[in-house]
Every structure is written in C-alpha cells, then in structure tokens.
Design a protein around this motif. Structure first.
Motif, PDB file in Angstrom:
ATOM      1  N   ALA A   5       1.157  -1.607   0.315  1.00  0.00           N
ATOM      2  CA  ALA A   5      -0.276  -0.207   0.330  1.00  0.00           C
ATOM      3  C   ALA A   5       0.928   1.319  -0.097  1.00  0.00           C
ATOM      4  N   SER A  34       0.332   4.066  -2.922  1.00  0.00           N
ATOM      5  CA  SER A  34       0.098   4.823  -2.391  1.00  0.00           C
ATOM      6  C   SER A  34       1.935   6.187  -3.056  1.00  0.00           C
ATOM      7  N   ARG A  47       1.048   6.790  -6.994  1.00  0.00           N
ATOM      8  CA  ARG A  47      -0.280   7.177  -7.617  1.00  0.00           C
ATOM      9  C   ARG A  47      -0.238   8.749  -7.974  1.00  0.00           C
ATOM     10  N   HIS A  89      -8.432  15.421  -3.425  1.00  0.00           N
ATOM     11  CA  HIS A  89      -8.986  15.865  -2.275  1.00  0.00           C
ATOM     12  C   HIS A  89     -10.018  16.582  -1.893  1.00  0.00           C
ATOM     13  N   LYS A 127     -18.496   2.993  -0.915  1.00  0.00           N
ATOM     14  CA  LYS A 127     -18.133   3.876  -0.773  1.00  0.00           C
ATOM     15  C   LYS A 127     -16.814   3.812  -1.970  1.00  0.00           C
ATOM     16  N   MET A 158     -15.592   6.265  -4.970  1.00  0.00           N
ATOM     17  CA  MET A 158     -14.181   7.118  -4.744  1.00  0.00           C
ATOM     18  C   MET A 158     -13.457   7.074  -6.119  1.00  0.00           C
ATOM     19  N   THR A 189     -12.131   9.671  -8.760  1.00  0.00           N
ATOM     20  CA  THR A 189     -10.897   9.511  -9.341  1.00  0.00           C
ATOM     21  C   THR A 189     -11.132   9.844 -10.289  1.00  0.00           C
ATOM     22  N   TRP A 231     -14.363   9.758   4.426  1.00  0.00           N
ATOM     23  CA  TRP A 231     -14.010   9.404   3.523  1.00  0.00           C
ATOM     24  C   TRP A 231     -12.746   9.271   3.451  1.00  0.00           C
ATOM     25  N   LEU A 232     -12.250  10.718   2.701  1.00  0.00           N
ATOM     26  CA  LEU A 232     -10.572  11.333   2.837  1.00  0.00           C
ATOM     27  C   LEU A 232     -10.003  11.291   4.359  1.00  0.00           C
ATOM     28  N   ARG A 233     -11.026  11.985   5.121  1.00  0.00           N
ATOM     29  CA  ARG A 233     -10.536  12.043   6.336  1.00  0.00           C
ATOM     30  C   ARG A 233      -9.753  10.620   6.451  1.00  0.00           C
ATOM     31  N   GLN A 234     -11.263   9.797   6.702  1.00  0.00           N
ATOM     32  CA  GLN A 234     -10.142   8.110   7.048  1.00  0.00           C
ATOM     33  C   GLN A 234      -9.154   8.002   6.371  1.00  0.00           C
ATOM     34  N   ARG A 235      -8.921   8.933   5.486  1.00  0.00           N
ATOM     35  CA  ARG A 235      -7.654   8.062   4.668  1.00  0.00           C
ATOM     36  C   ARG A 235      -6.291   8.066   4.837  1.00  0.00           C
TER      37      ARG A 235
END
Length: 333
Positions: free
Chosen positions: A15, A19, A22, A27, A300, A304, A308, A329-333
C-alpha cells in the motif's frame, strides 16, 4: 527490455508503494456540494429519487451548512425552488429571491465558504425552460420556441442579483448562445468585474438529469431542451462551445454530465488551460445509491473510483452529491 527484467508489479507490492507512485489523488478541496433551498419553514424533505439529498428551507439550512464547513468542503452550489413562478422567471432575479436570501445567510455564517450560484431560469419559469419562450398551439397541443437573444437580458439580471447578494462565483447553466458575454458585461457594468464565471460550457441534453427534475422542480412543461443543450453524440461541438465561452470571458469551464462524457473532459483538458469542472449529476448519483441499497455494490469503493476517474480525465473540481460522504472517506484515508 521486457519480462523478467521489467516487472510492473514491483510498484504495486505494498500500500505504501502504491500510494507513493499514485498519479492522481482526490482531495476534499476538489469537491463542491449542491444544495437545494426552498421557500417555506420547517422544511427538510428528502428527495425521493435522490436518497440522502434534501430540500431545505432557510430555517433548517444551517445544520447542513455546518456539516459541509466542518468537513472542509470549500464550496456549495445553490439551486432555488421559489414560492411562485411566471413566464420570465422573475423570482430568479428578485433581490429577495430564495437563492439570494440563502446566499446572504450562508455568507453571514461562513464568510470563507464559497457560494456558487447556478444562473438559469428553468427553476423559476412556469414553463420549465431555461429562457423566454414564444408559445403557440399546434394541433391542440401547447408548443413553444425558446428565444435566445431575448433571454440574455434576464439571465444577466439574475447573475447581477446573485452577485449583489454575495455569491462568490456565477455559474450560468442555460446554454443560450452568447450567455457568457451577456453576463460578463452586466457584472462588469455593476462593479462585479472581480466575480468569476464558472460556465456550464458543455452541457448535454442528457437522460442522466432525471432525478434533478424532481429536485429542482424544473421539468419542461412542453417539448424538451434539445434545441439548446448538446446532442450526446457530438464531441467536436464541445470544443466549439468551450472556445466560444473562453473568448467571451469564462473563467472556468464545465462538462455536464461527467461519467458518460470523460472523453469530452479529456479533450477540454488538452485544449484549454482554464480550470475545468465536472458535474457528477443526479442520475449518476441515484444509480449508485439504488445499487448500494440493494447490496449489489460497495458504495464507497464505487464512488471513490468514479471521482478519481474524473480527476484522471482532467477535472480540477467536481460537483457531486457525494461530496459529504467523499469528504468523510478522505478523512479516514
């Protein structure tokens, strides 16, 4: 060189590596949340074809705006459902109109939250078209022609009234020829030369707008919008439309809808250097919601991936009814 020297999977192994390499990242600052405001009081009514999306009266609006601001979403796009409608959409340019009142409230609560005002007449006309209409009967049925040049003055008045109320960005969506020039001239004459225009430059006559007709109470009472919105089969025409808006003074360009038109997004990205907006429209939202409610998809993951993909195609900003969910969801990421 090729396999076994070249192994593409090396950069997919963990991962952290994925990342690091990517190419496109979504954002929260890319997101714009639409809001539907309506006359009345005590209104927070879910739109039946758009689960999770509501009509708000002004007295119920603040919790929604509080949530949007807390999530870090930088902008909202306002649509209004007026108390009354007429043939010229006069409530659209009324200084006390629903969009104008909502704009003033939001800017008083959150001065730094950008308010984008959708500038069209379809929500405010009794015939549901985006401009003035010459009506007539044919074989006992009501028909009408949307008059281009006569509509421009009304659209310009609407834009000026929205700017006076405090809108940060004017977003004309009517697809009349010359609408950017008319609005730019009117804004400049009234001292709003600093207000940018986010033009719905490439707006197709799409079946994906179905749920929005309910949300904005804006379905045409006769005919359709194919004489002013674009044929879904055309792509070269999109470049002509966008170029015209650039020459007339647009500050940002938009493609609407998004998902079925990512080839158009890429063409505009390659051709023009203005900021590019994609509208992830109501039908695209409702299909995902319906499939998710049936348990057929991972909501989700689908959302996303879809957003994207719009970024990858060239979008700088995305208008989407999923903005609040995506921001969380972006906060969780």
């Amino acid at each position: 060189m090729s396999f076994p020297i070249v192994r593409h999977r090396r950069l997919r192994r963990t991962a952290a590596i994925r990342s690091m390499v990517r190419e496109n990242v979504l954002h929260v600052e890319d997101l714009i949340q639409p809001i539907f405001v309506a006359h009345g009081s005590g209104i927070k009514n879910e739109i039946s074809s758009m689960p999770g999306v509501y009509h708000f009266s002004l007295d119920t609006l603040k919790p929604e705006v509080d949530e949007i601001a807390a999530l870090g979403i930088p902008a909202v796009l306002l649509f209004g459902i007026p108390e009354s409608k007429d043939e010229v959409g006069s409530s659209g340019f009324d200084e006390q109109g629903i969009v104008q009142e909502a704009t003033r409230l939001i800017k008083s609560w959150y001065p730094d939250l950008m308010v984008i005002a959708d500038t069209c007449l379809c929500e405010f006309t009794d015939h549901g078209h985006c401009g003035m209409v010459h009506t007539y009967e044919r074989e006992g049925q009501l028909c009408g022609d949307v008059m281009n040049d006569e509509s421009l003055e009304l659209l310009a008045r609407t834009a000026v009234s929205q700017a006076k109320a405090g809108a940060d960005i004017i977003a004309p969506s009517n697809m009349m020829d010359g609408f950017v020039q008319a609005i730019r001239s009117a804004l400049d004459e009234e001292g709003f030369e600093h207000i940018p225009i986010m033009s719905y430059s490439v707006k197709y006559a799409s079946a994906f707008y179905g749920p929005f007709r309910e949300a904005a109470d804006s379905a045409p009472q006769f005919g359709d919008r194919k004489t002013y919105q674009m044929d879904p089969a055309n792509s070269r025409e999109a470049l002509r439309e966008a170029e015209t808006d650039v020459l007339e003074g647009a500050d940002m360009l938009m493609v609407k809808p998004g998902l079925a038109y990512l080839d158009i997004v890429r063409q505009l990205r390659d051709q023009f250097d203005l900021p590019l907006v994609v509208y992830n429209v109501s039908g695209e939202y409702s299909m995902v919601k319906a499939a998710s409610m049936q348990g057929w998809i991972d909501e989700k993951a689908i959302v996303m991936e879809k957003l994207t993909g719009m970024k990858r195609a060239g979008a700088d900003m995305i208008i989407t009814y999923f903005s609040k969910q995506a921001a969380g969801w972006l906060r969780q990421r």
